[in-house]
Design an enzyme around this catalytic site. Sequence first.
Site, PDB file in Angstrom:
ATOM      1  N   GLY A  46      48.908  37.240  44.675  1.00 58.17           N
ATOM      2  CA  GLY A  46      48.112  36.104  44.242  1.00 58.17           C
ATOM      3  C   GLY A  46      49.002  34.892  44.041  1.00 58.17           C
ATOM      4  CD  GLN A  51      51.997  31.248  40.609  1.00 61.83           C
ATOM      5  OE1 GLN A  51      50.935  31.661  41.047  1.00 61.83           O
ATOM      6  NE2 GLN A  51      53.080  32.009  40.547  1.00 61.83           N
ATOM      7  CB  CYS A  91      54.641  36.128  37.587  1.00 60.02           C
ATOM      8  SG  CYS A  91      54.056  34.468  37.918  1.00 60.02           S
ATOM      9  CG  LEU A  92      54.912  35.374  43.851  1.00 70.47           C
ATOM     10  CD1 LEU A  92      54.072  34.706  44.922  1.00 70.47           C
ATOM     11  CD2 LEU A  92      55.985  36.247  44.469  1.00 70.47           C
ATOM     12  CG  HIS A 134      48.944  36.971  36.905  1.00 67.40           C
ATOM     13  ND1 HIS A 134      50.027  37.622  36.354  1.00 67.40           N
ATOM     14  CD2 HIS A 134      49.470  35.952  37.639  1.00 67.40           C
ATOM     15  CE1 HIS A 134      51.141  37.014  36.726  1.00 67.40           C
ATOM     16  NE2 HIS A 134      50.835  35.997  37.510  1.00 67.40           N
ATOM     17  CD  GLU A 135      47.345  34.511  40.627  1.00 63.51           C
ATOM     18  OE1 GLU A 135      47.885  33.405  40.443  1.00 63.51           O
ATOM     19  OE2 GLU A 135      48.001  35.542  40.880  1.00 63.51           O
ATOM     20  CG  HIS A 138      49.738  31.198  37.177  1.00 60.08           C
ATOM     21  ND1 HIS A 138      50.986  30.953  36.670  1.00 60.08           N
ATOM     22  CD2 HIS A 138      49.836  32.369  37.851  1.00 60.08           C
ATOM     23  CE1 HIS A 138      51.805  31.948  37.016  1.00 60.08           C
ATOM     24  NE2 HIS A 138      51.132  32.825  37.732  1.00 60.08           N
TER      25      HIS A 138
HETATM   26 NI    NI Z   1      51.911  34.576  38.566  1.00 61.31          NI
END
Ligand code: NI
Length: 170
Positions: A46, A51, A91-92, A134-135, A138
């Site tokens: 995702g 991000q 997480c990226l 999670h998204e 963000h």
């Molecule tokens: Ni993330």
Amino acid sequence: MALLKILHYPDVRLRTKALPVEDFGPALQKIIDDLYETMYDAHGAGLAATQVNIHLRLAVMDVRGEGQQQICMINPEVTATNGDQVDQHGCLSVPNVPGDQLKRAAKVHLRALDRFGKPFELDAEGTLAICIQHEMDHMNGKLYIDHLSSLKRERLFKKAEKYNRRAHGE
Ligand code: NI
């Protein structure tokens, strides 16, 4: 299409509260294509626009990978949740941190717009339910590590430091 630069913790821009999408024109379509490309390139499940420093309430997901379950959610709302589940989180935007156990709702009912502005609803569980939560965090300037105790967070970052030192041959 183009790869976008993913912001990394502790970049303060990750703390921005994103604004609702109102224009579903070509500029937004390009952002969505670029988000998918960037997410697959980084091997993520995702990616939220926040991000990549685009502060709109928009995220792409594919929890199965390889285009098997592409979901683009815009201006999302979770209207119901059910139960608990614990999952290994990563997480990226928090690279080289091994992730940690985090409690999330087991099931969510999602209401959102698709990439063309058409409303849809979805019942999700398992990894997809986690990814949606999670998204959405963000979009509100929140990272999964914020949900951990400061002790746990410290332990994670110590581990990450060790990984990074080893990767650099120190
Ligand atoms: Ni993330």
